[in-house]
Enzyme design. Sequence first.
Site, PDB file in Angstrom:
ATOM      1  N   SER A  25       0.969  -1.384   0.012  1.00  0.00           N
ATOM      2  CA  SER A  25       0.397  -0.001   0.308  1.00  0.00           C
ATOM      3  C   SER A  25       1.283   0.932  -0.127  1.00  0.00           C
ATOM      4  O   SER A  25       1.616   1.734  -0.248  1.00  0.00           O
ATOM      5  CB  SER A  25      -0.650  -0.681   1.271  1.00  0.00           C
ATOM      6  OG  SER A  25      -1.899   0.442   0.956  1.00  0.00           O
ATOM      7  N   ASP A 144      -9.749  -3.620  -5.696  1.00  0.00           N
ATOM      8  CA  ASP A 144      -9.828  -2.700  -4.738  1.00  0.00           C
ATOM      9  C   ASP A 144     -10.421  -1.545  -4.014  1.00  0.00           C
ATOM     10  O   ASP A 144     -10.608  -0.942  -5.425  1.00  0.00           O
ATOM     11  CB  ASP A 144      -8.146  -1.785  -5.866  1.00  0.00           C
ATOM     12  CG  ASP A 144      -7.376  -1.655  -3.934  1.00  0.00           C
ATOM     13  OD1 ASP A 144      -8.012  -1.080  -3.120  1.00  0.00           O
ATOM     14  OD2 ASP A 144      -6.272  -1.793  -4.554  1.00  0.00           O
ATOM     15  N   HIS A 200      -8.500  -4.808  -1.845  1.00  0.00           N
ATOM     16  CA  HIS A 200      -7.252  -3.875  -1.153  1.00  0.00           C
ATOM     17  C   HIS A 200      -5.811  -5.107  -0.226  1.00  0.00           C
ATOM     18  O   HIS A 200      -5.998  -5.643   0.743  1.00  0.00           O
ATOM     19  CB  HIS A 200      -6.546  -3.178  -0.593  1.00  0.00           C
ATOM     20  CG  HIS A 200      -5.869  -1.803  -0.553  1.00  0.00           C
ATOM     21  ND1 HIS A 200      -5.607  -1.505  -1.522  1.00  0.00           N
ATOM     22  CD2 HIS A 200      -4.624  -1.733   1.007  1.00  0.00           C
ATOM     23  CE1 HIS A 200      -3.757  -1.041  -1.897  1.00  0.00           C
ATOM     24  NE2 HIS A 200      -3.950  -0.799   0.383  1.00  0.00           N
TER      25      HIS A 200
END
Length: 261
Positions: A25, A144, A200
């Site tokens: 991330s 995501d 995600h």
Amino acid sequence: MELLSNLQVKKMSELSNGYNIVGLSQGNLIGRGVIEFCDGGPPVKNFISLGGPHAGTASIPFCGSAVICILLDSLIKFGIYSDYLQEHLAPSGYLKIPTDMSDYLKGCRFLPELNNEINGMRNSTYKERLASLQNLVLIMFEDDTVLIPKETAWFGYFPDGAFEPVLPVQETKLYKEDWIGLKTLDEAGKVKFVNVSGNHLQISTSDMKKFMVPYLEDQTLAPTRQTPTEASSYQWISKVGHFFKDLIGLSEDQPLLHTVY
């Protein structure tokens, strides 16, 4: 720009012959910062990026879609490029509002420099350092809902001045003008654009083995026979991972890595 992590990396003698980076991330931006900004640091061989907001993100994920969350998001965006939020809210350093590019380039303190976006202030050294990678693996998550748009994991983004359409990376100025060496890497066949299922950071063990492990193995070392007491760190970590999967009842293809926002 000198990151604290750069100073730490320089002190680690075990990295002197080169090392790999795996970013998760927003950690991907720190990883790229180490590559681009670290003057005199050890070389990075492979960079594996999982769900990185490389081209920015147009929203800060907080608590969901409730009215209070939407109001909070709107209030933060209103002053996102203020000195206070830039100093105290980490995502403000890569929040890129496509309809507010002037304030973004003036007030955002991290991403514009990282992506060499500021005209007249582009640093060719950043480009040279990123282009020196052996491989850049960009993993995007098909479902995501954290990154807006999800294609930012591949450096794709909205055009300046609008929230649609999402431009593929090859149509962005960053790529076409090769601000950070991404085009150079891609044309050399060193960029791997990987799309996996899941939200995600929800990556399965099988996808880890397929898309990540090959770039983490040291290809320069000749194969050696290992006894159980000489097992590598990777094997040990793998065994621990399987233990926890068995413990909580996950199948081989269910994600072990799962981040909740």
